[in-house]
Design an enzyme around this catalytic site. Structure first.
Site, short mmCIF file in Angstrom:
data_model
loop_
_atom_site.label_atom_id
_atom_site.label_comp_id
_atom_site.label_asym_id
_atom_site.label_seq_id
_atom_site.Cartn_x
_atom_site.Cartn_y
_atom_site.Cartn_z
N SER A 1 -2.96 8.76 5.66
CA SER A 1 -4.25 9.31 5.24
C SER A 1 -4.50 10.68 5.83
CB SER A 1 -5.38 8.37 5.70
OG SER A 1 -6.64 8.92 5.39
N TYR B 1 -10.46 3.54 11.42
CA TYR B 1 -9.53 3.73 10.30
C TYR B 1 -8.52 4.82 10.62
CZ TYR B 1 -7.97 5.30 5.64
OH TYR B 1 -7.22 5.69 4.55
N LYS C 1 -4.41 4.69 10.89
CA LYS C 1 -3.54 5.49 10.04
C LYS C 1 -2.69 6.46 10.86
CE LYS C 1 -4.40 3.97 5.87
NZ LYS C 1 -3.34 3.34 5.05
#
Length: 254
Positions: free
Chosen positions: A139, A154, A158
């Protein structure tokens, strides 16, 4: 020949979005595909959409150890080795750092843990076959913080996936196994359904068009195109790369 006819491809998180778009392109290139998703109805719908004898579905919730174990068992016991692995499973629910619960954190990290051990099982078979290509869906958020979408947990997960990509690339190169990743910016996929109402999804995502120098958000096919390149023999001298597929976001700002 851009893709091997032996073995098969496994798409972790293949019942929608980037994973499903990649599965479709692999089938178009005559590669057998196994898609993994946690929702049986979505997996069945995806198989129906793919409409190919080369497509198979496996239902597994990667936040459950027993389900992860079933995927590992499938890999270990299959008559063929995994030739291509795409780790596309994802969860995205941005919130301020101080509002993250332990449950939020565990969701992200348990997903990474499952990806780690599923990849381990696949790599064991790849090493026996002396071939393989892995693409992790990372990402842009792992590279850069975006104030409008605070995503500490998150992004931490990632960034770990990006790091795993580079470490495995070095470790597995001698076994003829390549490991790369893509880092998308905003892409129209169901991952946003966790915090955006369905009737507001198109309008909300469209508001991010101008965030991207190329003037639009991405599509699953945009990302799948690059995943296919990294899986194919066209990239047989590429490993350890984190490829930004982001409409120009990491290059600068409009």
């Amino acid at each position: 020949m851009l893709f091997s006819k032996s073995g098969f491809a496994m798409i972790v998180g293949g019942s929608s979005g980037i994973g499903l778009a990649t599965a479709q392109q692999l089938i178009n290139n005559h590669v057998r595909v196994v898609i993994i998703g946690k929702n049986a109805e979505k997996v069945n719908d995806a198989i129906a959409l793919l409409n190919s004898p080369k497509a198979e579905g496996l239902v597994a919730d990667l936040c459950k150890k027993a389900d992860r174990g079933r995927v590992e068992k499938y890999i270990n016991n299959h008559e063929d080795a995994v030739s291509y692995l795409v780790n596309s499973a994802g969860y995205f629910n941005p919130k301020p750092f101080v509002e993250h619960s332990e449950e939020d954190y565990e969701h992200y990290m348990t997903l990474n843990k499952s990806i780690f051990f599923i990849t381990q099982a696949a790599v064991s078979r790849m090493k026996q076959a002396r071939r393989g290509a892995i693409v992790n869906i990372g990402s842009m958020w792992a590279h850069q913080a975006i104030k409008a979408t605070p995503s500490s947990a998150y992004s931490m997960a990632k960034a770990g996936l990006h790091s795993l990509t580079q470490h495995l690339a070095i470790e597995l190169a001698e076994h003829n196994i390549r490991v790369n990743a893509v880092a998308p910016a905003v892409v129209k996929t169901p991952i946003y359904n966790h915090f955006i109402k369905p009737e507001q999804l198109s309008t909300t995502l469209a508001s991010f068009d101008n965030f991207h120098p190329l003037g639009r958000i991405g599509t699953p096919e945009d990302i799948a195109n690059s995943v296919m390149y990294l899986l194919s023999q066209q990239s047989n001298w590429v490993t350890g790369t984190i490829l930004n597929i982001d409409g120009g976001v990491m290059a600068g700002r409009n």
